[in-house]
Design an enzyme around this catalytic site. Structure first.
Site, PDB file in Angstrom:
ATOM      1  N   HIS A  28      22.050  17.350 -17.287  1.00 32.94           N
ATOM      2  CA  HIS A  28      23.841  17.964 -17.352  1.00 32.94           C
ATOM      3  C   HIS A  28      23.931  18.902 -17.450  1.00 32.94           C
ATOM      4  O   HIS A  28      25.245  19.562 -17.157  1.00 32.94           O
ATOM      5  CB  HIS A  28      24.174  16.652 -18.580  1.00 32.94           C
TER       6      HIS A  28
ATOM      7  N   LYS B 212      22.644  11.299 -15.345  1.00 36.25           N
ATOM      8  CA  LYS B 212      22.179  12.596 -15.565  1.00 36.25           C
ATOM      9  C   LYS B 212      21.686  13.298 -17.469  1.00 36.25           C
ATOM     10  O   LYS B 212      21.973  11.990 -18.257  1.00 36.25           O
ATOM     11  CB  LYS B 212      23.819  14.089 -15.832  1.00 36.25           C
TER      12      LYS B 212
ATOM     13  N   TYR C 157      28.297   9.199 -20.307  1.00 38.97           N
ATOM     14  CA  TYR C 157      29.144   8.940 -19.903  1.00 38.97           C
ATOM     15  C   TYR C 157      29.497   7.160 -20.411  1.00 38.97           C
ATOM     16  O   TYR C 157      30.612   6.404 -20.806  1.00 38.97           O
ATOM     17  CB  TYR C 157      29.366   8.601 -18.812  1.00 38.97           C
TER      18      TYR C 157
ATOM     19  N   ASP D  43      28.400   8.513  -8.908  1.00 36.67           N
ATOM     20  CA  ASP D  43      28.182   9.857  -9.774  1.00 36.67           C
ATOM     21  C   ASP D  43      28.369   9.150 -11.636  1.00 36.67           C
ATOM     22  O   ASP D  43      28.919   8.536 -11.694  1.00 36.67           O
ATOM     23  CB  ASP D  43      28.626  11.005  -9.670  1.00 36.67           C
TER      24      ASP D  43
HETATM   25  N1  LIG Z   1      28.144  17.203 -14.783  1.00 31.19           N
HETATM   26  C1  LIG Z   1      29.193  16.969 -14.909  1.00 31.19           C
HETATM   27  O1  LIG Z   1      29.538  18.471 -16.512  1.00 31.19           O
HETATM   28  C2  LIG Z   1      30.517  16.498 -15.220  1.00 31.19           C
HETATM   29  C3  LIG Z   1      31.776  16.841 -15.344  1.00 31.19           C
HETATM   30  C4  LIG Z   1      33.103  15.921 -15.366  1.00 31.19           C
HETATM   31  C5  LIG Z   1      32.668  15.391 -14.383  1.00 31.19           C
HETATM   32  N2  LIG Z   1      31.824  15.114 -13.505  1.00 31.19           N
HETATM   33  C6  LIG Z   1      31.647  14.294 -12.533  1.00 31.19           C
HETATM   34  O2  LIG Z   1      32.407  14.556 -11.754  1.00 31.19           O
HETATM   35  C7  LIG Z   1      33.570  13.342 -11.356  1.00 31.19           C
HETATM   36  C8  LIG Z   1      34.717  13.599 -10.907  1.00 31.19           C
HETATM   37  O3  LIG Z   1      35.594  14.458 -11.836  1.00 31.19           O
HETATM   38  P1  LIG Z   1      36.684  14.282 -12.955  1.00 31.19           P
HETATM   39  O4  LIG Z   1      36.391  12.596 -13.085  1.00 31.19           O
HETATM   40  O5  LIG Z   1      36.678  14.540 -14.174  1.00 31.19           O
HETATM   41  O6  LIG Z   1      38.513  14.479 -12.790  1.00 31.19           O
HETATM   42  P2  LIG Z   1      38.815  13.922 -11.067  1.00 31.19           P
HETATM   43  O7  LIG Z   1      38.157  13.638  -9.718  1.00 31.19           O
HETATM   44  O8  LIG Z   1      39.437  15.797 -11.099  1.00 31.19           O
HETATM   45  O9  LIG Z   1      40.480  13.492 -11.129  1.00 31.19           O
HETATM   46  C9  LIG Z   1      40.768  12.459 -11.717  1.00 31.19           C
HETATM   47  C10 LIG Z   1      41.849  12.210 -12.593  1.00 31.19           C
HETATM   48  O10 LIG Z   1      42.459  12.220 -10.898  1.00 31.19           O
HETATM   49  C11 LIG Z   1      43.272  11.228 -10.709  1.00 31.19           C
HETATM   50  N3  LIG Z   1      43.034  10.657  -9.258  1.00 31.19           N
HETATM   51  C12 LIG Z   1      41.877  10.570  -8.662  1.00 31.19           C
HETATM   52  N4  LIG Z   1      42.684  10.035  -7.072  1.00 31.19           N
HETATM   53  C13 LIG Z   1      43.972  10.591  -7.477  1.00 31.19           C
HETATM   54  C14 LIG Z   1      44.501  10.296  -5.867  1.00 31.19           C
HETATM   55  N5  LIG Z   1      44.387   9.715  -4.978  1.00 31.19           N
HETATM   56  N6  LIG Z   1      45.537  10.431  -6.836  1.00 31.19           N
HETATM   57  C15 LIG Z   1      46.432  10.476  -7.561  1.00 31.19           C
HETATM   58  N7  LIG Z   1      45.538  10.797  -8.693  1.00 31.19           N
HETATM   59  C16 LIG Z   1      44.383  10.562  -8.648  1.00 31.19           C
HETATM   60  C17 LIG Z   1      42.277   9.980 -11.759  1.00 31.19           C
HETATM   61  O11 LIG Z   1      43.221   8.645 -12.177  1.00 31.19           O
HETATM   62  P3  LIG Z   1      43.088   7.129 -11.845  1.00 31.19           P
HETATM   63  O12 LIG Z   1      41.544   6.872 -12.230  1.00 31.19           O
HETATM   64  O13 LIG Z   1      44.029   6.267 -12.962  1.00 31.19           O
HETATM   65  O14 LIG Z   1      43.202   6.667 -10.549  1.00 31.19           O
HETATM   66  C18 LIG Z   1      42.236  10.557 -12.477  1.00 31.19           C
HETATM   67  O15 LIG Z   1      43.131  10.487 -13.807  1.00 31.19           O
HETATM   68  C19 LIG Z   1      33.271  12.579 -13.015  1.00 31.19           C
HETATM   69  O16 LIG Z   1      34.163  11.646 -12.844  1.00 31.19           O
HETATM   70  C20 LIG Z   1      32.185  12.630 -13.003  1.00 31.19           C
HETATM   71  O17 LIG Z   1      31.707  11.612 -12.264  1.00 31.19           O
HETATM   72  C21 LIG Z   1      30.452  15.349 -13.924  1.00 31.19           C
END
Ligand SMILES: NC(=O)c1ccc[n+]([C@@H]2O[C@H](COP(=O)([O-])OP(=O)(O)OC[C@H]3O[C@@H](n4cnc5c(N)ncnc54)[C@H](OP(=O)(O)O)[C@@H]3O)[C@@H](O)[C@H]2O)c1
Length: 280
Positions: free
Chosen positions: A116, A83, A54, A49
């Site tokens: 988005h 997106k 980004y 994704d």
């Molecule tokens: N549509 C939208 O508006 C929107 C908005 C935000 C996000 N997104 C999408 O959703 C995806 C996920 O959301 P997000 O990146 O905001 O946050 P998330 O997946 O909720 O959390 C990511 C964080 O958690 C850490 N992490 C991941 N796995 C872990 C584990 N097993 N143990 C400990 N820490 C862990 C990662 O660090 P490390 O990388 O250091 O492991 C990072 O700091 C995004 O990457 C993006 O593709 C979409």
């Protein structure tokens, strides 16, 4: 029942989308990004994704090419999402933004393209562009992100094709029950962003207790909770061991009681912007 990392949900148009994918928000172009996407593919992930905003589509595209070459997988095995950003919402602007994303990714079609954010007065025209691209076969499935029920209702008034996906913030502090119920009624698959609440749940005592009981990490418990509720989820990590950890969620099942305990953590608390009150 979801039993492997390659298992898919079938969207309303018959397209199959993996239940679990890798998110790459806030991962800059460079070796960390390339390695994350490649190791995800190597360890069995089939869904990535990204988004124009980004600013990492070129790196994602490069990693996909390398990942496919190294694993011998055909392109069709992967499910790639991008997106359209708010500044590009409009019929012609969205068509052009799509081409830019596709070129950066180095692909000849996308599996999923999302609006988005629901910028008022703009998303209907953007949706017509997505419908055009979908009909032209350039996108396998089209959807939206950050749409509340009222945004979906407005869109459905003029849409010729219903969105197949709504990707929204969702984690144990923001369970989105009403929105999920509405999407289910409408056959719109819900996808969770920031499923791990961007790392803010790892010291939660309730999740800690459940994780200890199953011998799993809190991240694994949350991802499993999403999957058991029929929610597509895309945790982000750039660390190979966590990419593996986050996908090792198919050898246990949360009881109904533990699922309910996680649901009860809801506080309608967001880590991201409020789709009803944003200014970008
Ligand atoms: N549509 C939208 O508006 C929107 C908005 C935000 C996000 N997104 C999408 O959703 C995806 C996920 O959301 P997000 O990146 O905001 O946050 P998330 O997946 O909720 O959390 C990511 C964080 O958690 C850490 N992490 C991941 N796995 C872990 C584990 N097993 N143990 C400990 N820490 C862990 C990662 O660090 P490390 O990388 O250091 O492991 C990072 O700091 C995004 O990457 C993006 O593709 C979409």
């Amino acid at each position: 029942m979801i039993t492997t990392l390659q298992d898919t949900t079938t969207l309303t148009n018959g397209v199959k989308m993996p239940w679990l994918g890798l998110g790459v928000f806030l991962v800059e172009e460079g070796p960390e990004l390339i390695n994350a996407v490649k190791s995800a593919i190597k360890h069995g992930y089939r869904s990535i994704d990204t988004a124009a905003i980004y600013e990492n589509e070129a790196g994602v595209g490069q990693a996909i090419q390398e990942g496919l070459a190294e694993t011998g997988l055909p392109r069709e095995e992967l499910f790639v999402t991008s997106k359209v950003w708010n500044a590009d919402l409009g019929y012609e602007a969205t068509l052009a933004a799509f081409e830019t994303s596709l070129n950066k990714l180095g692909l000849d079609y996308l599996d999923l393209y999302l609006i988005h954010w629901p910028v008022e007065g703009k998303y209907q025209d953007a949706w017509r562009a997505l419908e055009t691209l979908y009909k032209a076969g350039k996108i396998k499935a089209i959807g939206v992100s950050n749409f509340q029920i009222h945004h979906l209702k407005t869109l459905l008034e003029t849409a010729e094709i219903k969105p197949m996906i709504n990707q929204v913030e969702r984690h144990p502090r923001l369970t989105q029950e009403e929105l999920i119920a509405f999407c289910r009624e409408q056959d719109i698959q819900v996808e969770a962003w920031s499923p791990l609440m961007q790392g803010q749940l790892f010291d939660n005592p309730v999740l800690h207790e459940i994780a200890t009981k199953y011998g799993k990490s809190i991240a694994q418990i949350i991802i499993r909770w999403d999957l058991q509720q029929g929610i597509v989820t895309i945790p982000k990590s750039t660390k190979e061991h966590r990419i593996i950890e986050n996908s090792s969620v198919f050898d246990f099942t949360l009881t109904a009681e533990d699922m309910a305990k996680i649901d009860q953590l809801n506080q309608n608390h967001r880590v991201g912007p409020d789709p009803d009150n944003f200014d970008f």
